[in-house]
Enzyme design. Structure first.
Site, short mmCIF file in Angstrom:
data_model
loop_
_atom_site.label_atom_id
_atom_site.label_comp_id
_atom_site.label_asym_id
_atom_site.label_seq_id
_atom_site.Cartn_x
_atom_site.Cartn_y
_atom_site.Cartn_z
CE LYS A 118 -4.55 0.71 0.34
NZ LYS A 118 -5.76 -0.10 0.02
N1 GLU Z 1 -7.41 0.14 -3.42
C1 GLU Z 1 -7.90 -1.03 -3.53
C2 GLU Z 1 -8.05 -1.96 -2.13
O1 GLU Z 1 -7.99 -1.52 -1.12
C3 GLU Z 1 -7.69 -1.87 -4.70
C4 GLU Z 1 -6.29 -2.34 -4.81
C5 GLU Z 1 -5.88 -2.92 -6.25
O2 GLU Z 1 -6.55 -2.89 -7.17
O3 GLU Z 1 -4.46 -3.21 -6.25
O4 GLU Z 1 -8.59 -2.97 -2.50
#
Ligand code: GLU
Length: 429
Positions: A118
């Site tokens: 993240k």
């Molecule tokens: N930000 C989204 C989540 O928390 C998508 C993450 C992604 O597609 O890599 O799942």
């Protein structure tokens, strides 16, 4: 996240509101049931790598401002790290750490070959011009690009980032490596390697797990009132799809306030209004509640917190009226909040399952980019449905087998898969 910010109930303790503590608590419960050895626990609890970067950006008025950003890679045993990038004023390392770990468990629950990562940048995008946002995004990409790549770490949109942000990241990375590398990031515009169905995927996944959970509760959409906190890519799309399936969506909110109509909102009209004016306020066929105070406590059968962390806590969980909570956001319920909901017999479909539709179609996007062959929307949607339905039932079966709630069931499925792979690969020395 710090205590007492605009979106959080004051008075809940600092520990209760620390998302990394929440994650560690949930992890611990499942690790105990799996009888995981201490060493493996230590490995899986900690992030593998954390990067903090300072980024000077030239502002429109000619001054230089220095921003701070993070990228945390939690675990890559099952594949490249995967997870979004958020832009927000209250981003902090503990939050990004928790979100990265949640991505590891989320990718594992739906059984896609990724680990978790993240990113976050401390900024308020509402106070930045388009040019400033672009320069910040490009500088952030350049600062973290040593640990990015289609086989290393693949970002995606998250809070306050979107397809345009992903296009800038893809371009910046590609200019550095001297070839167009679409698979370095997902959630891109379709014209540059994005996938059909990606934009709606998280909301569609939420709708699908609501359907499966409702079947378990023996409820039909027609007699189900739904309250959705949020109205963005997750809440807005989720509410629209649920409305289309025949549910009665009685409330949705944005960061300024909530709409409420006990007879049900006309969701396509609400979304048209939101697109036109940028806010829910002013929509005429509903009451407007300023600051959304108490929105989560409105009478309903299905509650979907789809905004941010720490919304259902020790302070309000006893006043939630829903029978079912489906977590569109990451980490909206604290551990204490979950205990209270459990004691009241309220079913919670946890974030790592409920909002996994987004990363699942991100996986499809990454696969399509690497193949150079693109699927129809029907194929994307039907493969998403297969993945979500299978994941829901594997979690429900696991929860039943151990007589635990769905959150612990989801962690059991997820941690078991990652721990097995970890043991198979062995410790590199
Ligand atoms: N930000 C989204 C989540 O928390 C998508 C993450 C992604 O597609 O890599 O799942």
């Amino acid at each position: 996240m710090s205590e007492g910010t605009k979106n959080q109930p004051a008075n809940a303790s600092r520990d209760e509101l620390n998302p990394f503590h929440s994650m560690a608590h949930q992890f611990g419960l499942a690790a105990d049931l799996l009888e995981l050895d201490e060493g493996t626990r230590d490995v899986l609890r900690q992030p593998d790598r954390e990067l903090t970067v300072s980024m000077p950006v030239m502002m429109d008025d000619g001054t230089i401002e220095v921003f701070t950003g993070y990228r945390v890679q939690h675990n890559f045993s099952r594949g490249p790290c995967k997870g979004g990038i958020r832009f927000a004023p209250d981003v902090n390392l503990d939050e990004v750490r928790a979100l990265a770990a949640w991505m590891t468990w989320k990718c594992s629950v739906v059984d896609i070959p990724f680990g978790g990562g993240k990113g976050g940048v401390i900024c308020d995008p509402r106070n930045l011009s388009q040019g400033e946002l672009e320069r910040l995004t490009r500088r952030y990409t350049a600062s973290i690009m040593d640990i990015l790549g289609p086989d290393r770490d693949v970002p995606a949109p998250d809070m306050n980032t979107n397809e345009q942000t992903m296009a800038w990241i893809m371009d910046t990375y590609s200019m550095h490596v001297r070839r167009t590398t679409t698979a370095v990031v997902t959630g891109k515009p379709i014209a540059i390697g994005g996938s059909k169905g990606r934009r709606e995927a998280t909301g569609r996944g939420v709708m699908l797990v609501c359907r499966e959970a409702m079947k378990k509760l023996g409820r039909s959409p027609e007699d189900t009132r739904v309250v959705v906190q949020g109205c963005g890519n997750v809440g807005g799309v989720g509410a629209l799809l649920l409305h289309r399936e025949g549910y009665k969506v009685v409330s949705v909110s944005d960061m300024y306030g909530a709409l409420y109509n006990p007879d049900g909102l006309d969701m396509p009209a609400v979304m048209d209004h939101l697109r036109g004016s940028g806010r829910l306020e002013g929509y005429s066929s509903a009451d407007y509640i300023v600051n959304s105070e108490g929105q989560l406590e409105l009478p309903c059968e299905l509650l979907i917190p789809a905004a941010t962390e720490n919304q259902i806590t020790s302070k309000n969980a006893d006043r939630i009226q829903a029978e079912l909570v489906v977590e569109g956001a990451n980490g909206p319920t604290t551990s204490r909040g979950q205990e209270i909901l459990d004691s009241r017999g309220i079913m919670v479909v946890p974030d790592i399952l409920a909002n996994a539709g987004g990363v699942t179609v991100s996986y499809f996007e990454w696969v399509q980019d690497r193949m150079g062959y693109f699927w129809t929307e029907e194929i994307v949607n039907s493969r998403l449905e297969q993945v979500m339905v299978r994941a829901f039932h594997s979690v429900a079966d696991m929860a039943e087998k151990h007589n635990v709630n769905l959150r612990t069931g989801a962690y059991l499925v997820a941690i078991d898969r990652v721990a097995r792979v970890y043991r198979m690969r062995g410790v590199f020395a």
